[in-house]
Design an enzyme around this catalytic site. Structure first.
Site: not given
Length: 676
Positions: A378, A570
């Site tokens: 990400d 995350d």
């Protein structure tokens, strides 16, 4: 002093015969419950149950039986070959060797009986017992004592290796103090940490460790967070920020309001994580476990065959000669080197990673990281700091800029996304008089809510498209992250927000490329921003404007080409991709309980440079494990053939068993000293 071992209620020995038992013995479980075990393979414990490394005098005591036996053996050999004595013959000579044997052999004989009673007939203890008693039966007293002596020495070194592994993991993880100082009626009071209630105030002096998670009440304090993150640089916290159990106060007295119960602290979860890691085996470990259970009985029956079958084919068959060969065969075949060193190697890898702020949920992930071909990551919070700053506000003139910003701030206050934080910092406190209703988060797009019956949309331009909001802005022409706003079905304008690239992001990409690993960036952020960051860092492939399902499809495409994929994010918003990837890596494990639950590997300090480090630790661990497997099989194979052919003596057999086991153990603990 005998080599004691732990048995469960059914009589099963809890170490050495099965690699998963050794792994558990070397693991962190006893660090959690503080149990007291009187065991040569355990640490000494004080009255409070604290675990300590084996002290020097205890190490000396562990070698006493072997030392006495060695002295008696050397004297006996001297009386046999160098200084013959008339009295040293017959039963006197026999009893001398028996005493030398019993000193080191009794614990092994006892373990052999216990293993048989427990149903584990073909154990290493039985092999050693048969081989050494057999040697006595054919008059080879010195060799019988020597085999048991060197086996005993090997057990001591094994104990020391396991003790060291446990000491490392304890030093790393058991950071919580048993007692803390709380403020009770304006007075300091020392109580057990486990008895502290949420909401109580802890007073932390310089040099003291924090026992529970909490919120800093003092204006500012500096902490050493190395035990949690592997980061030696002090971390300064301001009033209202979260501080965690295990952090060490550095400069002045601080007060912390407890926000989490003792058993629910981040450190407790990490301790549980490391304990659970010992239960998830790498394929190599599982193979060795199954192999040892099949291999040991096979070699016992082969040894019987070596002793008896030649009788039917040889005219000059001598029973004692072939029995000696069979005994050698048994000694060589003992699988100690494999059963001990392999799980110890994997545990060493987990320990080395933890020391650097990387938590593996199992040794199977060490193997997977060693074979990673593509790292997918990400953008926000992984390669960038995730700390956004508002750059510009571009609203149409017909709207009141301040009023719209108040609405946007109120809507975003319901979100935990870094963008919401940036807007809050830019606008200020949320206007409590605003009545925001029907707030809905639309995954990958943004937020929708109503204010006084009028709809407000805050998100990306795809959100505008979904609700048929017309706009005259070209999103592609804007480099920064863009937050589009619509109110009462009209396009208001957009806010631009920028995020900084992390200091070690460039180093991370360079190291991954040196490892011949492709790097792909998948982000829900706009494509122009993603492309800009990717170009800056030299990332191989980058895709922006992705919804969660789009990320899943991209990873599926990679896996369809037989690539081993690690996803770094995350661990919460990207849960579907984490589940799909071969290895899910979470950044900032200390910031999210959900992250700890979701990911396979947790990087505690948010540094992307820990990704190539984790890969290197996996590669080194796998390398050491296969070195041990190769060493054991090659040496044992050669000496087994020589022993069956009558070309190897019991001394070569001792080296093939104890010598190889010692070399393998020493090789396994090397990884705990390595710098990555």
């Amino acid at each position: 002093m005998e080599h004691q071992h732990i048995y469960d209620k059914e009589g099963h020995r809890l170490c050495c015969t099965e690699e998963e038992k050794v792994y558990k013995d070397a693991g962190a479980e006893e660090l959690l419950d503080g149990s007291k075990k009187n065991n040569a393979h355990e640490h000494a414990h004080d009255e409070d149950g604290h675990n300590h490394d084996i002290p020097d005098h205890s190490v000396f005591q562990m070698f006493i039986p072997s030392g006495v036996s060695l002295l008696l053996l050397l004297i006996a050999i001297g009386l046999d070959y160098w200084i013959p004595q008339q009295w040293f013959t017959g039963s006197a000579r026999f009893m001398w060797y028996v005493i030398a044997f019993i000193i080191v052999g009794y614990p092994v004989l006892k373990d052999a009986v216990k293993s048989i009673i427990a149903g584990e007939v073909f154990s290493e203890f039985l092999l050693m017992s048969i081989a050494t008693i057999g040697a006595f039966a054919i008059g080879e007293y010195p060799e019988g004592v020597a085999v048991m002596l060197f086996y005993s020495v090997g057990e001591v070194f094994q104990t020391m290796a396991i003790s060291r592994a446990k000491s490392n993991i304890k030093t790393l993880l058991d950071q919580r103090p048993d007692e803390v100082t709380i403020i009770d009626n304006q007075q300091p009071k020392i109580i057990k940490a486990e008895n502290v209630e949420v909401g109580q105030i802890i007073q932390l002096k310089p040099g003291e460790k924090l026992g529970l998670d909490g919120e800093l009440l003092s204006a500012q304090a500096t902490f050493n967070t190395a035990a949690l993150t592997g980061e030696s640089k002090p971390d300064t916290k301001n009033k209202g920020e979260t501080v965690l159990a295990g952090m060490i106060n550095l400069n002045k007295v601080a007060q912390i309001k407890v926000t989490t119960a003792y058993t629910d602290s981040k450190l407790s979860k990490i301790l549980q994580l490391v304990q659970d890691a010992t239960s998830q085996k790498a394929p190599t470990e599982l193979f060795i476990r199954k192999f040892a259970k099949i291999y040991t009985p096979i070699v016992v029956f082969l040894a019987i065959g070596i002793c008896l079958i030649p009788y039917f084919f040889l005219a000059n068959y001598i029973f004692t000669d072939w029995l000696y060969r069979a005994l050698i065969f048994l000694v060589i075949s003992c699988p100690c080197a494999l059963v001990i060193s392999i799980p110890l190697g994997y545990f060493g890898g987990i320990s080395a990673a933890s020391r650097n702020g990387i938590l593996f949920k199992g040794s199977n992930f060490l193997d997977l990281m060693a074979s990673i071909q593509n790292v997918v990551m990400d953008k926000t919070g992984t390669m960038t700091e995730g700390v956004f700053k508002v750059q510009d506000v571009n609203f149409n003139a017909e709207f009141d800029k301040k009023e719209i910003l108040k609405l946007v701030n109120a809507v975003e206050s319901l979100s935990t996304h870094p963008v919401a934080t940036a807007i809050h910092e830019y606008v200020g406190e949320v206007d409590s008089t605003l009545k925001i209703e029907n707030t809905e988060e639309i995954p990958g797009l943004g937020l929708k809510a109503t204010v006084d019956g009028k709809e407000i949309l805050v998100g990306n331009f795809k959100l505008m498209d979904q609700f048929n909001i017309n706009y005259d802005t070209d999103p592609v022409s804007i480099i920064y992250t863009t937050i589009a706003v619509a109110f009462d079905e009209k396009f208001v304008g957009y806010i631009t927000i920028a995020d900084r690239i992390k200091e070690d992001s460039q180093q991370t990409i360079n190291l991954l490329h040196k490892l011949n690993i492709k790097v792909t960036m998948l982000s829900g952020d706009k494509s122009t921003v993603v492309k800009y960051v990717a170009d800056q860092l030299g990332i191989d492939h980058a895709f922006g404007d992705l919804l969660p399902e789009d990320k899943v499809n991209k990873v599926k495409e990679m896996k369809a080409t037989s690539q081993t994929v690690a996803f770094v994010g995350d661990g919460v918003n990207d849960a579907p991709v984490v589940a799909l990837s071969d290895v899910g890596i979470a950044m900032g494990g200390l910031g999210s309980d959900a992250t700890i639950e979701t990911a396979d590997i947790i990087i505690q300090d948010d540094k992307p440079s820990k990704i190539p480090m984790a890969i290197n630790i996996g590669k080194q661990t796998k390398k050491i494990v296969w070195q041990n497997i190769t060493l054991a099989f090659v040496v044992k194979g050669v000496v087994l053939i020589l022993g069956a052919g009558g070309l190897a003596t019991m001394w070569e057999a001792v080296f093939a068993d104890v010598g190889v086991a010692l070399l393998a153990i020493l090789n396994a603990v090397r990884i705990q000293k390595m710098k990555f």
